[in-house]
Every structure is written in structure tokens, then in C-alpha cells.
Design an enzyme around this catalytic site. Structure first.
Site, PDB file in Angstrom:
ATOM      1  N   VAL A  17      10.343  -4.844  29.270  1.00 20.89           N
ATOM      2  CA  VAL A  17      10.196  -4.286  27.916  1.00 20.89           C
ATOM      3  C   VAL A  17      10.613  -5.288  26.838  1.00 20.89           C
ATOM      4  O   VAL A  17      10.403  -5.052  25.655  1.00 20.89           O
ATOM      5  CB  VAL A  17      10.978  -2.957  27.730  1.00 20.89           C
ATOM      6  N   GLY A  20      14.970 -11.556  25.378  1.00 19.51           N
ATOM      7  CA  GLY A  20      15.768 -12.064  24.261  1.00 19.51           C
ATOM      8  C   GLY A  20      16.293 -13.436  24.595  1.00 19.51           C
ATOM      9  O   GLY A  20      15.978 -14.006  25.646  1.00 19.51           O
ATOM     10  N   TYR A  22      19.027 -14.082  25.545  1.00 13.83           N
ATOM     11  CA  TYR A  22      20.001 -14.015  26.631  1.00 13.83           C
ATOM     12  C   TYR A  22      19.417 -13.558  27.956  1.00 13.83           C
ATOM     13  O   TYR A  22      20.121 -13.435  28.926  1.00 13.83           O
ATOM     14  CB  TYR A  22      21.161 -13.100  26.227  1.00 13.83           C
ATOM     15  N   VAL A  25      14.714  -7.954  29.680  1.00 16.46           N
ATOM     16  CA  VAL A  25      15.101  -6.542  29.692  1.00 16.46           C
ATOM     17  C   VAL A  25      13.991  -5.749  30.394  1.00 16.46           C
ATOM     18  O   VAL A  25      12.811  -5.888  30.055  1.00 16.46           O
ATOM     19  CB  VAL A  25      15.312  -5.981  28.264  1.00 16.46           C
ATOM     20  N   LYS A  40      19.312  -5.169  31.623  1.00 19.69           N
ATOM     21  CA  LYS A  40      19.298  -6.471  30.955  1.00 19.69           C
ATOM     22  C   LYS A  40      19.804  -7.505  31.946  1.00 19.69           C
ATOM     23  O   LYS A  40      20.953  -7.451  32.387  1.00 19.69           O
ATOM     24  CB  LYS A  40      20.196  -6.407  29.709  1.00 19.69           C
ATOM     25  N   ASP A 142      23.267  -9.849  14.005  1.00 21.50           N
ATOM     26  CA  ASP A 142      21.829  -9.966  14.264  1.00 21.50           C
ATOM     27  C   ASP A 142      21.148  -8.617  14.090  1.00 21.50           C
ATOM     28  O   ASP A 142      20.322  -8.219  14.909  1.00 21.50           O
ATOM     29  CB  ASP A 142      21.586 -10.529  15.667  1.00 21.50           C
TER      30      ASP A 142
END
Length: 309
Positions: A17, A20, A22, A25, A40, A142
Site C-alpha cells: 500500500v 516510504g 523507511y 508498507v 511496515k 512531516d
């Protein structure tokens, strides 16, 4: 933390989905309970201890914050090793159906504006969530529509992606520039300030507010300098009188001298109280920006039923 084998066996990945800075996800199903969750997956840079202290800090912050109804809940953390032998962490979050970016886009595609009472409810929930985060000594840094998850049926809003959050109760480190998405980035960050406060989040909240009302980003620059020019053109070019210390900031230049315009020129379909609140959020001088807690008490929210928010 459990081993990766159980992480991979415990969940059935349904679809990716998002991705990012990091990690990836996934929407996934908990095989034991059948519950849909968001998984995640975060790859870690190895250091002597395995899991870096920054990651452990992020997880402890998330755990601390996620008992608030306006923060996405971190349900579990699982640790494992991927095929290359690197440590992988799986953060298990509650799954939310959509986000504010998609919500705005759905109205824009239909040529409609989001009804004013829905904007008001979402804004109140956002201020409430941000006030909670700030009260616990954390900056989000953010905030943007994509990071605000939503249930489209109940219109419940939750703040996600606190991955960049740093407790500002620890000694103020010099923050790097490349943090916020440009459109929601506060002028002090754009001008190279290295010490900043909760006010950076309130600038982002103001930008999100304007976007909920008009369906378009209020300052959509594609470079740091263009972003600043858009801001100054609407709000007026700051000087030492308006914003003491501004000319000392690292990236300050001699900018074109604009007088402030009425904020209603950029957000024409917002009522007077809404415009006053937005103006208080979009103050170039961070020390003059309204706090999230104060924003919740603003007359703009007076006619909102806050019982279940």
C-alpha cells in the site's frame, strides 16, 4: 520481539500500500485473528547491537503515543532476518482505509469541495492529535495529507508516520533540512534554521487546512526558493521588524519585497473564523504561530459537536 519466521508466518501479505523513506508498507491479514493490519517493513543498518538505538527510540515513542485515538496504533513489533542476512523489523499497525490526500483527491475529481463541517471535524481531530504529540515532547516534522490516515465511514482521523519524530526534550540536535515535504515545510526550515520547535508542525497544519478547503495545495513550490517566494507573495516578505532574527538565518537572501495579501484571496470559500485561525497558523515568525492546544479553543470550532472527537 519475535523472530522473523513467526512474523512471516503470522501474517498473510495482501498488497503493497505504500513505500516510504523507511521501508515498504503492506496491507496484511493476521492469520491467527483474521484482523486486517498494516505491516511496515523496515530494513536496518547494522551496528554492533543489531537494532539501532534510533529505531528503538522511534518504537518507544510510537508505543507511548499510540494510546491516543488520533495516533495510528502500533500493535506489535517483530524482528527477523531477510535473505541477505540483514535485520528486518516489522511494525504492526492498525489498518486504516484511506488517507486525507486520497480523500481530497476524490472530491477534486468530482469537482466538489469537502463540506465545511467535515473540514472542521478533520481539522479539530488533527489539532487534537498534534496537541497530544507536542504535550509528550515530540515533533512530528512531516505532517502532510498523505500521513493523515482516515476511516471514510466514521471520518475518524489518525496521524501516522511518526518515523521522523524526534523527542525535542533531548538536547536540540542540529536538524537536517531534508525533512518535510516541500509544500508543507515551514519558512524557518526553508531558510535553514537548525533549531526549531512545535511551530514547524503548526505551519504544516495550516497548509493542510487550506488544502482541505480548496482541494489544492496553498504553496506548491518545486524548489526551496520557489516555495519561499510563494509564501512571501501571499503573506508578505518578512523583515527584522516582523520576524526578529530572520536575516540571520543561514539561507536568508534579499527577497523581493511583497506586502501581505488577504489570505481570503488564496482560500476564498472559508468563513471569517476559519480565515482568522488559518492566519494564526500561517505566521512566518514561528514564535507568533498558534499552538495546537490554543487552536482547539478557537471560535472556528465553537459549533462543532466534539463529543466523540
Amino acid at each position: 520481539m519475535q523472530s522473523t519466521k513467526s512474523a512471516m508466518e503470522a501474517f498473510e501479505k495482501l498488497e503493497k500500500v505504500g513505500e516510504g523513506a523507511y521501508g515498504k508498507v503492506y496491507k496484511a491479514r493476521d492469520r491467527a485473528t483474521g484482523q486486517i493490519i498494516a505491516l511496515k517493513k523496515t530494513k536496518l543498518h547494522e551496528d554492533e547491537e543489531g537494532v539501532p538505538s534510533t529505531t528503538l527510540r522511534e518504537i518507544s515513542i510510537l508505543r507511548m503515543l499510540s494510546y491516543d485515538p488520533h495516533i495510528v496504533k502500533l500493535m506489535d513489533v517483530k524482528q527477523g532476518v531477510n535473505k541477505k542476512g540483514n535485520t528486518v523489523l516489522y511494525l504492526v499497525f492498525e489498518y486504516m482505509e484511506t488517507d486525507v490526500k486520497k480523500f481530497i483527491r476524490s472530491y477534486r475529481q468530482n469537482g466538489d469541495n469537502i463540506p465545511p463541517q467535515i473540514v472542521k471535524s478533520l481539522m479539530y481531530q488533527l489539532c487534537k492529535g498534534v496537541a497530544f504529540v507536542h504535550a509528550h515532547g515530540v515533533l512530528h516534522r512531516d505532517l502532510k495529507p498523505h500521513n493523515l490516515l482516515m476511516d471514510p465511514k466514521t471520518l475518524r482521523l489518525k496521524i501516522a508516520d511518526l518515523g521522523l519524530a524526534r523527542a525535542f526534550t533531548v538536547p536540540m540536535k542540529k536538524y537536517t533540512h531534508e525533512i518535510l515535504t516541500l509544500w508543507y515545510r515551514a519558512p524557518e526550515v526553508l531558510l535553514g534554521a537548525t533549531h526549531y520547535s512545535t511551530a514547524v508542525d503548526m505551519w504544516s497544519v495550516g497548509c493542510i487546512f487550506a488544502e482541505l478547503v480548496t482541494n489544492t495545495a496553498i504553496f506548491a513550490g518545486d524548489s526551496e526558493i520557489q516555495q519561499l517566494l510563494y509564501i512571501f507573495r501571499l503573506l508578505g516578505t518578512p523583515n527584522e521588524e516582523i520576524w526578529p532574527g530572520v536575516s540571520e538565518l543561514k539561507d536568508w537572501h534579499e527577497f523581493p519585497q511583497w506586502k501581505p495579501s488577504l489570505i481570503s484571496t488564496a482560500v476564498p470559500n472559508l468563513d471569517e473564523n476559519g480565515l482568522k485561525l488559518l492566519w494564526n497558523m500561517l505566521q512566518c515568525d514561528p514564535s507568533k504561530r498558534i499552538s495546537a492546544k490554543k487552536a482547539m479553543e478557537h471560535p472556528y470550532f465553537d459549533d462543532l459537536d466534539k463529543t466523540y472527537l
